[in-house]
Design a protein around this motif. Structure first.
Motif, PDB file in Angstrom:
ATOM      1  N   THR A 229       0.847  -1.182   0.000  1.00  0.00           N
ATOM      2  CA  THR A 229       0.000   0.000   0.000  1.00  0.00           C
ATOM      3  C   THR A 229       0.889   1.240   0.000  1.00  0.00           C
ATOM      4  OG1 THR A 229      -0.096   0.171   2.403  1.00  0.00           O
ATOM      5  CG2 THR A 229      -1.736  -1.261   1.336  1.00  0.00           C
ATOM      6  N   ALA A 230       0.330   2.353  -0.427  1.00  0.00           N
ATOM      7  CA  ALA A 230       1.110   3.591  -0.449  1.00  0.00           C
ATOM      8  C   ALA A 230       1.601   3.951   0.945  1.00  0.00           C
ATOM      9  CB  ALA A 230       0.271   4.716  -1.040  1.00  0.00           C
ATOM     10  N   ALA A 231       0.757   3.715   1.954  1.00  0.00           N
ATOM     11  CA  ALA A 231       1.148   4.053   3.327  1.00  0.00           C
ATOM     12  C   ALA A 231       2.316   3.200   3.799  1.00  0.00           C
ATOM     13  CB  ALA A 231      -0.049   3.880   4.261  1.00  0.00           C
ATOM     14  N   SER A 232       2.254   1.892   3.562  1.00  0.00           N
ATOM     15  CA  SER A 232       3.330   1.031   4.053  1.00  0.00           C
ATOM     16  C   SER A 232       4.622   1.263   3.286  1.00  0.00           C
ATOM     17  CB  SER A 232       2.916  -0.442   3.975  1.00  0.00           C
ATOM     18  OG  SER A 232       2.726  -0.852   2.640  1.00  0.00           O
ATOM     19  N   ILE A 239       9.557   6.577   0.506  1.00  0.00           N
ATOM     20  CA  ILE A 239       9.324   7.202  -0.790  1.00  0.00           C
ATOM     21  C   ILE A 239       7.834   7.211  -1.074  1.00  0.00           C
ATOM     22  CG2 ILE A 239       9.627   5.026  -2.077  1.00  0.00           C
ATOM     23  CD1 ILE A 239      11.008   6.725  -4.273  1.00  0.00           C
ATOM     24  N   GLY A 240       7.373   8.282  -1.674  1.00  0.00           N
ATOM     25  CA  GLY A 240       5.967   8.374  -2.024  1.00  0.00           C
ATOM     26  C   GLY A 240       5.644   7.573  -3.272  1.00  0.00           C
ATOM     27  N   GLU A 258       8.602  11.351  -7.443  1.00  0.00           N
ATOM     28  CA  GLU A 258       9.912  11.941  -7.233  1.00  0.00           C
ATOM     29  C   GLU A 258      10.018  12.404  -5.782  1.00  0.00           C
ATOM     30  OE1 GLU A 258      10.756  15.027  -9.953  1.00  0.00           O
ATOM     31  OE2 GLU A 258      10.461  13.785 -11.734  1.00  0.00           O
ATOM     32  N   GLY A 259      11.213  12.281  -5.237  1.00  0.00           N
ATOM     33  CA  GLY A 259      11.426  12.747  -3.864  1.00  0.00           C
ATOM     34  C   GLY A 259      11.016  11.727  -2.838  1.00  0.00           C
ATOM     35  N   LEU A 260      11.294  12.041  -1.603  1.00  0.00           N
ATOM     36  CA  LEU A 260      11.038  11.129  -0.499  1.00  0.00           C
ATOM     37  C   LEU A 260       9.682  11.374   0.103  1.00  0.00           C
ATOM     38  CD1 LEU A 260      14.508  11.227   1.298  1.00  0.00           C
ATOM     39  CD2 LEU A 260      13.692   9.590  -0.419  1.00  0.00           C
ATOM     40  N   SER A 261       9.183  10.320   0.748  1.00  0.00           N
ATOM     41  CA  SER A 261       7.914  10.452   1.461  1.00  0.00           C
ATOM     42  C   SER A 261       8.110  11.386   2.645  1.00  0.00           C
ATOM     43  CB  SER A 261       7.468   9.074   1.963  1.00  0.00           C
ATOM     44  OG  SER A 261       6.303   9.178   2.723  1.00  0.00           O
ATOM     45  N   PRO A 262       7.124  12.223   2.932  1.00  0.00           N
ATOM     46  CA  PRO A 262       7.266  13.120   4.092  1.00  0.00           C
ATOM     47  C   PRO A 262       7.333  12.349   5.401  1.00  0.00           C
ATOM     48  CG  PRO A 262       5.031  13.194   3.175  1.00  0.00           C
ATOM     49  CD  PRO A 262       5.845  12.363   2.235  1.00  0.00           C
TER      50      PRO A 262
END
Length: 262
Positions: A229-232, A239-240, A258-262
């Motif tokens: 899942t996007a959350a896990s 990463i998002g 692109e970029g890291l998950s907040p």
């Protein structure tokens, strides 16, 4: 009705190197014939978990059973008749031909002194064909590309003909076509497969079950749809992403941002 015992069962397994616990209190149950994937960030403990099953490491606590029998109670050769492993080390084969490398997969069954039989030759030929290296049989292993070497080692594991197949990063060095070909071949063998995988989309495509390993612990298990899942993914990989369904196979597929998950 009683539930059958799992093909492979880890119970309270802790591995310590020096004074550091590399993995801690591992609990995993892998059903017979399942394709079980270990995913997670680098250094999380995936390879350590696999190495315990093929007896390259010994836990300080806990036990691992194979069809109900403690693997620590078997000799290394006896264990190798039940568990074949693709490891991340291949230096020992540098002076062998491809065919010689694949034939070493028969040693747990034949020993060093028995001559190769027609059946052994057939098994090795089939394994090379399944791994896509039949045309390389006379080449020296040291002359091969990284991808070719990886497929030869996969053929060697296939030739071992064990009920459990361990694959530690099997898609290393492989192009996309060969990644899918060798994992399809592994799945089609009908054995229990336990694999450490980095490509989450490949894991979703081939695995029936997944475990996320992070910080030396199993932090989540389930089907690919449960785990990916996007959350896990944001939590454990930092990463998002967006998770969509494959239009034909209905398995999750991940589109990374692109970029890291907040």
């Amino acid at each position: 009705m009683n539930t059958p015992a799992p093909a492979v069962d880890y119970r309270e397994v802790t591995v310590r190197l020096g004074h550091v616990d590399i993995v801690t209190d591992i609990h995993l149950s892998v059903g017979e014939g399942r394709f079980f994937g270990l995913i997670g960030p680098n250094g999380g403990g995936k390879s350590t978990i696999l190495r315990c099953l093929y007896r390259a490491l010994t836990p300080v606590t806990g036990a691992i059973t194979l069809n109900g029998r403690d693997v620590a109670a078997s000799s290394l050769r006896a264990n190798a008749r039940h568990v074949a492993a693709l490891t991340q080390s291949s230096e020992m084969f540098l002076d062998f031909t491809v065919e010689d490398v694949v034939r070493t997969g028969r040693l747990p069954h034949t020993g060093l002194l028995r001559s190769t039989t027609t059946d052994d030759t057939w098994v090795c030929d089939q394994a090379m064909d399944e791994a896509g290296v039949g045309g390389l049989r006379g080449r020296l292993f040291s002359e091969l590309s990284g991808g070719e070497s990886q497929r030869v080692l996969i053929a060697r594991a296939f030739a071992q003909q064990t009920p459990v197949l361990v694959l530690d990063e099997p898609t290393n060095h492989l192009d996309v076509r060969h990644q899918y070909a060798v994992l399809e071949a592994a799945r089609n063998r009908g054995t229990t497969v336990i694999a450490a995988l980095h490509d989450l989309n490949v894991a979703a495509r081939f695995c029936t079950d997944l475990a996320v390993v992070a910080g030396g612990r199993v932090v989540r298990t389930g089907t690919p749809a449960d785990v990916l899942t996007a959350a896990s993914i944001g939590q454990w990989f930092g990463i998002g992403c967006h998770v969509v369904r494959h239009p034909r196979l209905s398995v999750p597929q991940i589109i990374f941002d692109e970029g890291l998950s907040p």
